[in-house]
Design an enzyme around this catalytic site. Structure first.
Site, PDB file in Angstrom:
ATOM      1  N   ASP A 144     -22.535  -4.209  -8.343  1.00  0.00           N
ATOM      2  CA  ASP A 144     -21.126  -3.886  -8.160  1.00  0.00           C
ATOM      3  C   ASP A 144     -20.352  -4.985  -8.890  1.00  0.00           C
ATOM      4  OD1 ASP A 144     -18.494  -3.654  -7.279  1.00  0.00           O
ATOM      5  OD2 ASP A 144     -19.093  -2.852  -5.330  1.00  0.00           O
ATOM      6  N   ARG A 148     -16.320  18.942 -13.765  1.00  0.00           N
ATOM      7  CA  ARG A 148     -17.408  18.420 -12.924  1.00  0.00           C
ATOM      8  C   ARG A 148     -18.660  18.084 -13.733  1.00  0.00           C
ATOM      9  NH1 ARG A 148     -21.100  21.149 -10.609  1.00  0.00           N
ATOM     10  NH2 ARG A 148     -19.913  23.087 -10.585  1.00  0.00           N
ATOM     11  N   LYS A 191      -9.530  -1.033  -8.560  1.00  0.00           N
ATOM     12  CA  LYS A 191      -9.195  -2.447  -8.514  1.00  0.00           C
ATOM     13  C   LYS A 191      -8.721  -2.932  -9.897  1.00  0.00           C
ATOM     14  CE  LYS A 191     -10.489  -1.699  -4.387  1.00  0.00           C
ATOM     15  NZ  LYS A 191     -11.817  -1.977  -3.871  1.00  0.00           N
ATOM     16  N   TYR A 205     -19.562  -5.347  -0.307  1.00  0.00           N
ATOM     17  CA  TYR A 205     -18.318  -4.665   0.012  1.00  0.00           C
ATOM     18  C   TYR A 205     -18.532  -3.840   1.294  1.00  0.00           C
ATOM     19  CZ  TYR A 205     -14.595  -1.225  -0.331  1.00  0.00           C
ATOM     20  OH  TYR A 205     -13.526  -0.418  -0.062  1.00  0.00           O
TER      21      TYR A 205
HETATM   22  C1  LIG Z   1     -12.830  -1.243  -3.386  1.00  0.00           C
HETATM   23  C2  LIG Z   1     -14.227  -1.581  -3.660  1.00  0.00           C
HETATM   24  C3  LIG Z   1     -15.230  -0.603  -3.664  1.00  0.00           C
HETATM   25  C4  LIG Z   1     -14.959   0.845  -3.317  1.00  0.00           C
HETATM   26  O1  LIG Z   1     -14.089   1.450  -4.201  1.00  0.00           O
HETATM   27  P1  LIG Z   1     -13.126   2.689  -3.817  1.00  0.00           P
HETATM   28  O2  LIG Z   1     -12.431   2.971  -5.079  1.00  0.00           O
HETATM   29  O3  LIG Z   1     -12.240   2.231  -2.693  1.00  0.00           O
HETATM   30  O4  LIG Z   1     -14.013   3.795  -3.361  1.00  0.00           O
HETATM   31  C5  LIG Z   1     -16.513  -0.998  -3.969  1.00  0.00           C
HETATM   32  N1  LIG Z   1     -16.813  -2.288  -4.255  1.00  0.00           N
HETATM   33  C6  LIG Z   1     -15.890  -3.245  -4.241  1.00  0.00           C
HETATM   34  C7  LIG Z   1     -16.280  -4.647  -4.543  1.00  0.00           C
HETATM   35  C8  LIG Z   1     -14.562  -2.944  -3.958  1.00  0.00           C
HETATM   36  O5  LIG Z   1     -13.645  -3.913  -3.924  1.00  0.00           O
END
Ligand SMILES: *Cc1c(COP(=O)(O)O)cnc(C)c1O
Length: 390
Positions: A174, A48, A199, A102
């Site tokens: 992001d 952690r 992703k 998102y």
């Molecule tokens: C999937 C996604 C997230 C969130 O990610 P998790 O791993 O599902 O928590 C945030 N931003 C974008 C653009 C995403 O595609």
């Protein structure tokens, strides 16, 4: 900061590994210990604390890929996003968020900030003036997503960074859709880079993880609250993610090429009204995307015209999977209105231009001819005209 001059595929393959000194194995050994001796050592290690041997090594790879000084790994993309946001915001602060985000991040903003006395504004668009208009005296963070989900809008990284520095704000992005292969926001002055590693970094639809890349100073700030929130990633998954990252450059390159070919194919198709892909010259963000991206990515979206029923179309696909997630090696499609943006009101969706028939397409690495063939046969079977014409 360019600390590493090696090519991107070399970084993917070699930077940030745990050397197997004992047996000289080809891949990193996994250190699963949750307990490490604390006497006579420089680092107090604990999962952690985000500093086990595997976590530390993989953070070096991610930092090298994003051209940053440091990085941190988390148990999900939302853990990375929420931990980073809460590290820079406190009661009385304000944050400016890009309109198109998102779905999970949108949901975090509208359900969580108020509880902590943090106020927020969504921009009315993604132009720099839209952001500037939303800035208040107590604004601390500016938060963007480009290319965005699901319409692939493009926000100007350099302009946002300039605006953010002028007002003394922390800028966050992001960068999930771009991936570190297609876009390195730190080169344009963006401060904090967030990833859902679920992703493109994971890329095989079998890992849930998140990452943050930034300067050492910003990473230290995030680390101090992150050890309280406790969203660390298990070392087993860290190891799997390291394996995935070795092929990220190759995978994303293949996805870029397929997406470009498919965007052009769909654009020319008589059953398609609109295609949203930053690689198309007709896309309103194309010029900026060309300047700030190394590749246009594997995500696109499109609207079928009224002669095709979108739900039936999705059901008739044979190779392309209907799936909630994205960025795997397999091609997937979904209707945002039924899935990723279902938590949003119909009114808010309309404001953002997300039509009920919009289909989001995560392009995989299959042979493009097979993907085209699958779309063609599904269009044929979903044609409304075929059933109504006598
Ligand atoms: C999937 C996604 C997230 C969130 O990610 P998790 O791993 O599902 O928590 C945030 N931003 C974008 C653009 C995403 O595609």
């Amino acid at each position: 900061m360019h600390t590493n001059k090696k090519g991107v595929n070399t970084i993917c393959t070699h930077v940030g590994e745990v050397k197997d000194e004992q047996f000289k194995g080809a891949v990193s050994p996994i250190y699963m210990s949750t307990s490490y001796a604390f006497e006579d050592v420089d680092v107090k290690r604990y999962p952690r604390y985000y500093n086990t041997p595997n976590q530390e090594a993989l953070c070096k790879k991610i930092a090298a890929l994003e051209h940053t000084e440091a990085a941190l790994l988390f148990g999900s993309g939302m853990a990375a996003i929420s931990h980073a946001l809460m590290a820079f915001l406190k009661a009385g602060d304000h944050i400016v968020l890009q309109q198109t985000l998102y779905g999970g991040t949108y949901n975090f903003a509208v359900t969580q900030f108020e509880k902590y006395g943090i106020s927020y504004s969504f921009t009315t668009g993604w132009k720099v003036s839209d952001f500037e208009n939303a800035i208040q005296g107590n604004t601390k963070v500016i938060y963007i997503e480009t290319p965005s989900n699901p319409l692939l809008t493009i926000t100007d990284l350099e302009a946002i960074s300039r605006l953010s520095k002028k007002h003394g704000l922390v800028s966050m992005i992001d960068n999930t859709f771009g991936s570190p292969i297609n876009q390195n926001p730190i080169d344009f002055g963006i401060d904090v880079i967030l990833h859902s590693a679920t992703k493109y970094m994971g890329g095989h639809s079998d890992i849930c993880a998140g990452a943050v890349a930034a300067s050492q100073e910003h990473i230290d700030t995030i680390w101090h609250s992150a050890i309280c929130f406790g969203g660390s990633l298990s070392d087993q998954t860290v190891w799997l993610l390291e394996r995935s990252l070795k092929t990220m450059g190759l995978r994303v390159q293949a996805q870029n090429e397929n997406a470009m070919a498919l965007a052009s194919f769909l654009k020319a198709h008589e059953a398609v009204d609109e295609v949203y892909y930053p690689g198309l010259a007709s896309h309103p963000g194309h010029a900026i995307a060309k300047d700030q991206m190394h590749g246009f990515g594997g995500m696109l979206s499109f609207e079928l015209n009224e002669t095709i029923d979108p739900s039936t179309f999705l059901k008739k696909l044979a190779l392309i999977k209907p799936s909630m997630s994205l960025a795997g090696v397999e091609s997937t499609m979904l209707l945002p209105v039924q899935t990723s943006h279902a938590l949003m009101s119909a009114e808010d969706r309309a404001k953002q231009g997300i039509k009920d028939g919009l289909i989001r397409f995560s392009v995989g690495i299959e042979d493009v001819a097979d993907i085209i063939q699958d779309i063609e046969q599904a269009v044929e079977k979903a044609s409304v005209k075929m059933e109504t014409v006598e």
